[in-house]
Motif scaffolding. Structure first.
Motif, PDB file in Angstrom:
ATOM      1  N   ARG A  71      25.756  11.815  28.530  1.00  0.00           N
ATOM      2  CA  ARG A  71      25.429  10.455  28.073  1.00  0.00           C
ATOM      3  C   ARG A  71      24.166   9.951  28.770  1.00  0.00           C
ATOM      4  O   ARG A  71      23.286   9.372  28.135  1.00  0.00           O
ATOM      5  N   VAL A  72      24.066  10.180  30.065  1.00  0.00           N
ATOM      6  CA  VAL A  72      22.891   9.740  30.826  1.00  0.00           C
ATOM      7  C   VAL A  72      21.635  10.459  30.333  1.00  0.00           C
ATOM      8  O   VAL A  72      20.579   9.848  30.154  1.00  0.00           O
ATOM      9  N   ILE A  73      21.744  11.756  30.092  1.00  0.00           N
ATOM     10  CA  ILE A  73      20.605  12.545  29.610  1.00  0.00           C
ATOM     11  C   ILE A  73      20.145  12.033  28.250  1.00  0.00           C
ATOM     12  O   ILE A  73      18.954  11.825  28.013  1.00  0.00           O
ATOM     13  N   VAL A  74      21.097  11.812  27.356  1.00  0.00           N
ATOM     14  CA  VAL A  74      20.789  11.323  26.005  1.00  0.00           C
ATOM     15  C   VAL A  74      20.105   9.960  26.070  1.00  0.00           C
ATOM     16  O   VAL A  74      19.091   9.731  25.414  1.00  0.00           O
ATOM     17  N   GLU A  75      20.647   9.070  26.874  1.00  0.00           N
ATOM     18  CA  GLU A  75      20.058   7.729  27.001  1.00  0.00           C
ATOM     19  C   GLU A  75      18.641   7.788  27.564  1.00  0.00           C
ATOM     20  O   GLU A  75      17.737   7.132  27.059  1.00  0.00           O
ATOM     21  N   SER A  76      18.459   8.589  28.609  1.00  0.00           N
ATOM     22  CA  SER A  76      17.141   8.613  29.262  1.00  0.00           C
ATOM     23  C   SER A  76      16.072   9.264  28.387  1.00  0.00           C
ATOM     24  O   SER A  76      14.895   8.953  28.520  1.00  0.00           O
ATOM     25  N   ALA A  77      16.488  10.152  27.471  1.00  0.00           N
ATOM     26  CA  ALA A  77      15.527  10.799  26.574  1.00  0.00           C
ATOM     27  C   ALA A  77      15.286   9.982  25.311  1.00  0.00           C
ATOM     28  O   ALA A  77      14.458  10.355  24.480  1.00  0.00           O
ATOM     29  N   GLY A  78      15.991   8.868  25.149  1.00  0.00           N
ATOM     30  CA  GLY A  78      15.815   8.033  23.963  1.00  0.00           C
ATOM     31  C   GLY A  78      16.379   8.668  22.705  1.00  0.00           C
ATOM     32  O   GLY A  78      15.898   8.423  21.603  1.00  0.00           O
ATOM     33  N   ILE A  79      17.419   9.471  22.862  1.00  0.00           N
ATOM     34  CA  ILE A  79      18.041  10.156  21.725  1.00  0.00           C
ATOM     35  C   ILE A  79      19.116   9.259  21.132  1.00  0.00           C
ATOM     36  O   ILE A  79      19.914   8.659  21.854  1.00  0.00           O
ATOM     37  N   ILE A  80      19.126   9.172  19.817  1.00  0.00           N
ATOM     38  CA  ILE A  80      20.114   8.384  19.085  1.00  0.00           C
ATOM     39  C   ILE A  80      21.120   9.352  18.491  1.00  0.00           C
ATOM     40  O   ILE A  80      20.751  10.275  17.761  1.00  0.00           O
TER      41      ILE A  80
END
Length: 114
Positions: A71-80
């Motif tokens: 979740r943290v990785i997805v959020e920090s990469a701006g992935i939806i």
């Protein structure tokens, strides 16, 4: 109109919990080394089908991490995320990324190498 993932645009920065996909079954029993080979082939070729390399790298890191770190990785990469299981994702520019379940979880008929 927004992209298919725009329903999460209102909750930007508020990615719902990432979940592993439901259990699946490979057409034939598969060993862990065969599964690893399939995954390596996917990650090696995925950027050639479009999208940005840094997003593919983030998706790989998220797929290989535990759900909280994912979740943290997805959020920090701006992935939806279109789906909480990460099978369909979008980058901030609207690029679509599809991940097969075999890179996200293990099959029911996995054979452990001896």
């Amino acid at each position: 109109m927004g992209c298919a993932g725009s329903s999460q645009a209102n909750a930007e920065g508020n990615v719902k919990q990432v979940k592993k996909p439901r259990s699946w079954k490979h057409p034939q029993p598969i060993t862990i080394s065969q599964l690893i080979q399939l995954r390596e082939e996917f990650w090696d070729t995925a950027p050639h089908y479009g999208g940005r390399k840094e997003i593919w790298d983030a998706l790989r890191a998220a797929a290989e991490a535990d759900p909280k770190l994912s979740r943290v990785i997805v959020e920090s990469a701006g992935i939806i995320l279109q789906n909480p299981d990460m099978t369909v994702c979008f980058d901030e520019r609207g690029g679509r990324y599809e991940l097969p379940t075999y890179v996200l979880s293990e099959p029911k008929n996995l054979i452990r190498d001896s």
